[in-house]
Write a protein that holds these residues in place. Structure first.
Motif, PDB file in Angstrom:
ATOM      1  N   MET A 168      16.201   0.496  -1.413  1.00 59.17           N
ATOM      2  CA  MET A 168      17.286   0.269  -1.780  1.00 59.17           C
ATOM      3  C   MET A 168      17.459  -1.362  -2.062  1.00 59.17           C
ATOM      4  N   PRO A 169      18.270  -1.581  -3.174  1.00 55.97           N
ATOM      5  CA  PRO A 169      18.337  -3.118  -3.462  1.00 55.97           C
ATOM      6  C   PRO A 169      19.287  -3.657  -2.498  1.00 55.97           C
ATOM      7  N   CYS A 170      18.622  -4.897  -2.029  1.00 52.07           N
ATOM      8  CA  CYS A 170      19.592  -5.715  -0.949  1.00 52.07           C
ATOM      9  C   CYS A 170      20.725  -6.209  -1.618  1.00 52.07           C
ATOM     10  N   PRO A 171      21.995  -5.851  -1.112  1.00 56.74           N
ATOM     11  CA  PRO A 171      23.388  -6.241  -1.650  1.00 56.74           C
ATOM     12  C   PRO A 171      23.277  -7.796  -2.108  1.00 56.74           C
ATOM     13  N   GLY A 172      22.615  -8.639  -1.229  1.00 61.95           N
ATOM     14  CA  GLY A 172      22.611 -10.112  -1.401  1.00 61.95           C
ATOM     15  C   GLY A 172      21.771 -10.823  -2.539  1.00 61.95           C
ATOM     16  N   CYS A 173      20.791  -9.883  -2.770  1.00 62.94           N
ATOM     17  CA  CYS A 173      19.758 -10.578  -3.586  1.00 62.94           C
ATOM     18  C   CYS A 173      19.048  -9.471  -4.753  1.00 62.94           C
ATOM     19  N   TYR A 174      19.327  -8.228  -4.291  1.00 59.18           N
ATOM     20  CA  TYR A 174      18.822  -7.282  -5.330  1.00 59.18           C
ATOM     21  C   TYR A 174      17.023  -7.235  -4.886  1.00 59.18           C
ATOM     22  N   ARG A 175      16.779  -7.518  -3.771  1.00 60.64           N
ATOM     23  CA  ARG A 175      15.252  -7.522  -3.488  1.00 60.64           C
ATOM     24  C   ARG A 175      15.217  -5.974  -2.965  1.00 60.64           C
ATOM     25  N   PRO A 176      14.069  -5.418  -3.570  1.00 60.27           N
ATOM     26  CA  PRO A 176      13.745  -3.896  -3.064  1.00 60.27           C
ATOM     27  C   PRO A 176      13.562  -3.897  -1.523  1.00 60.27           C
ATOM     28  N   VAL A 177      14.305  -3.392  -0.748  1.00 53.94           N
ATOM     29  CA  VAL A 177      14.128  -3.148   0.849  1.00 53.94           C
ATOM     30  C   VAL A 177      13.664  -1.686   0.994  1.00 53.94           C
ATOM     31  N   TYR A 178      12.376  -1.699   1.625  1.00 55.99           N
ATOM     32  CA  TYR A 178      11.851  -0.569   2.142  1.00 55.99           C
ATOM     33  C   TYR A 178      12.038  -0.315   3.482  1.00 55.99           C
ATOM     34  N   GLU A 179      11.800   0.735   4.067  1.00 57.01           N
ATOM     35  CA  GLU A 179      12.129   0.737   5.640  1.00 57.01           C
ATOM     36  C   GLU A 179      11.435  -0.159   6.366  1.00 57.01           C
ATOM     37  N   SER A 180      10.204  -0.495   5.969  1.00 56.34           N
ATOM     38  CA  SER A 180       9.470  -1.509   6.772  1.00 56.34           C
ATOM     39  C   SER A 180       9.868  -2.778   6.633  1.00 56.34           C
ATOM     40  N   SER A 181      10.607  -3.215   5.714  1.00 54.93           N
ATOM     41  CA  SER A 181      11.194  -4.595   5.401  1.00 54.93           C
ATOM     42  C   SER A 181      12.672  -4.698   5.643  1.00 54.93           C
TER      43      SER A 181
ATOM     44  N   ARG B 219       0.746  -1.129  -0.107  1.00 55.43           N
ATOM     45  CA  ARG B 219       0.067  -0.125   0.183  1.00 55.43           C
ATOM     46  C   ARG B 219       0.813   1.080  -0.049  1.00 55.43           C
ATOM     47  N   SER B 220       0.520   2.229  -0.843  1.00 56.94           N
ATOM     48  CA  SER B 220       1.168   3.445  -0.745  1.00 56.94           C
ATOM     49  C   SER B 220       0.469   4.743  -1.011  1.00 56.94           C
ATOM     50  N   GLY B 221       0.133   5.304  -0.146  1.00 60.74           N
ATOM     51  CA  GLY B 221      -0.726   6.393  -0.283  1.00 60.74           C
ATOM     52  C   GLY B 221      -2.331   5.789  -0.328  1.00 60.74           C
ATOM     53  N   ASN B 222      -2.977   6.237  -1.386  1.00 57.56           N
ATOM     54  CA  ASN B 222      -4.402   5.805  -1.768  1.00 57.56           C
ATOM     55  C   ASN B 222      -3.993   4.785  -2.743  1.00 57.56           C
ATOM     56  N   GLY B 223      -2.988   4.129  -3.185  1.00 56.87           N
ATOM     57  CA  GLY B 223      -3.063   3.366  -4.083  1.00 56.87           C
ATOM     58  C   GLY B 223      -1.956   2.051  -3.703  1.00 56.87           C
ATOM     59  N   ILE B 224      -1.443   1.719  -4.933  1.00 59.05           N
ATOM     60  CA  ILE B 224      -0.553   0.455  -4.841  1.00 59.05           C
ATOM     61  C   ILE B 224       0.736   0.495  -5.445  1.00 59.05           C
ATOM     62  N   LEU B 225       1.888   0.156  -4.738  1.00 56.57           N
ATOM     63  CA  LEU B 225       3.157   0.276  -5.391  1.00 56.57           C
ATOM     64  C   LEU B 225       3.424  -1.127  -5.626  1.00 56.57           C
ATOM     65  N   ILE B 226       4.020  -1.409  -7.035  1.00 64.28           N
ATOM     66  CA  ILE B 226       4.515  -2.654  -7.208  1.00 64.28           C
ATOM     67  C   ILE B 226       6.064  -2.464  -7.760  1.00 64.28           C
ATOM     68  N   THR B 227       6.794  -3.046  -6.864  1.00 61.17           N
ATOM     69  CA  THR B 227       8.140  -3.020  -7.234  1.00 61.17           C
ATOM     70  C   THR B 227       8.750  -4.341  -7.846  1.00 61.17           C
ATOM     71  N   SER B 228       9.343  -4.250  -9.024  1.00 60.97           N
ATOM     72  CA  SER B 228       9.876  -5.529  -9.573  1.00 60.97           C
ATOM     73  C   SER B 228      11.391  -5.409  -9.650  1.00 60.97           C
ATOM     74  N   SER B 229      12.235  -6.406  -9.144  1.00 55.71           N
ATOM     75  CA  SER B 229      13.661  -6.211  -9.217  1.00 55.71           C
ATOM     76  C   SER B 229      14.242  -7.457  -9.151  1.00 55.71           C
ATOM     77  N   PRO B 230      14.944  -7.540 -10.427  1.00 57.18           N
ATOM     78  CA  PRO B 230      15.404  -6.757 -11.354  1.00 57.18           C
ATOM     79  C   PRO B 230      14.389  -6.535 -12.308  1.00 57.18           C
ATOM     80  N   ALA B 231      14.397  -5.537 -13.210  1.00 55.08           N
ATOM     81  CA  ALA B 231      13.548  -5.293 -14.264  1.00 55.08           C
ATOM     82  C   ALA B 231      14.199  -4.713 -15.462  1.00 55.08           C
ATOM     83  N   GLU B 232      13.737  -4.453 -16.414  1.00 57.33           N
ATOM     84  CA  GLU B 232      14.512  -3.918 -17.621  1.00 57.33           C
ATOM     85  C   GLU B 232      13.843  -2.511 -17.916  1.00 57.33           C
ATOM     86  N   ILE B 233      14.654  -1.437 -17.946  1.00 61.17           N
ATOM     87  CA  ILE B 233      14.268  -0.207 -18.257  1.00 61.17           C
ATOM     88  C   ILE B 233      15.337   0.283 -19.152  1.00 61.17           C
ATOM     89  N   ASP B 234      14.531   0.659 -20.445  1.00 59.99           N
ATOM     90  CA  ASP B 234      15.165   1.236 -21.750  1.00 59.99           C
ATOM     91  C   ASP B 234      16.348   0.001 -22.196  1.00 59.99           C
TER      92      ASP B 234
END
Ligand SMILES: [Zn+2]
Length: 234
Positions: free
Chosen positions: A169-182, A40-55
């Motif tokens: 921040m990406p976790c240095p061990g697995c690149y999982r997106p690490v948010y403050e809560s996690s 949950r992020s504000g009034n919506g949903i935040l989906i984080t894909s890591s790794p992903a492809e940008i350009d």
């Protein structure tokens, strides 16, 4: 014996005590470790894909889905992911061009679905550009969809719009997106290299254990971090 500090904050919960965030990892024999985070992020949903492809380059992708239609769009998206069904979610419509979010089951690899932000322009030279995309096994998308559907009813209509960036921040061990809560905030001082900002699964050795069981390609740098953690915890 290494010195380590472990801090495990509990996942945030909504009004009914339901978790408001979910995280999953798939170990794929060709694509390696693939993560999805839905929260949950504000009034919506935040989906984080890591790794992903940008350009065309590897990155992590934060996709913000705003809830401005009483949850209808989000519910349809979640249901399509859960069912493994192709789906198109309109993002913006301008004269001559259109941006959509498309879920494409078994797009490039069998059993692997692609979520992509696609921009199409009209006319004879109309082209289709995949601005961002993430490939995940269909089972991981299904779990993400199921959890998205669980989080949607907890979105408050009065919550502030969250248009800014949620720091991760990406976790240095697995690149999982690490948010403050996690975050585990693990610091290891005794190893050959300091390791900061590991996710909980890397900090407690779960990632390395899973990797040893699964035959998946791992980035050598990630592997070095995980071995350092294991040595410090032994
Ligand atoms: Zn990790």
């Amino acid at each position: 014996m290494g010195r380590h500090k472990l801090h495990k904050p509990r996942a945030p919960r909504g009004e009914g005590g339901q978790p408001t965030e979910w995280f999953g990892t798939a170990f794929h024999s060709v694509l390696g470790m693939l993560h999805l985070d839905v929260r949950r992020s504000g009034n919506g949903i935040l989906i984080t894909s890591s790794p992903a492809e940008i350009d065309g380059a590897p990155a992590s992708w934060q996709l913000r889905l705003r809830n401005d239609d009483s949850s209808q769009g989000l519910t349809e998206m979640g249901a399509a992911l859960k069912a493994g069904r192709g789906h198109v979610y309109s993002v913006s419509d301008e004269p001559g061009a259109k941006t959509v979010l498309a879920f494409l089951p078994s797009h490039r690899h069998e059993g692997v679905g692609t979520l992509a932000r696609v921009r199409t322009s009209e006319g004879p030279d109309g082209d289709v550009v995949f601005e961002r995309s993430a490939e995940r096994p269909m089972g991981l998308w299904a779990e993400a969809g199921e959890n998205l559907l669980r989080i949607v009813p907890q979105l408050g209509p009065d919550a502030p719009l969250a248009d800014g960036v949620d720091d991760c921040m990406p976790c240095p061990g697995c690149y999982r997106p690490v948010y403050e809560s996690s975050s585990s905030h693990t610091l290891i001082g005794a190893g050959p290299m300091p390791v900061i900002g590991l996710c909980r699964l890397c900090a407690d050795g779960s990632t390395l254990r899973s990797l040893r069981q699964a035959d998946v390609p791992v980035d050598p740098q990630q592997h070095a971090v995980l071995e350092t953690v294991a040595a410090a915890m032994a």
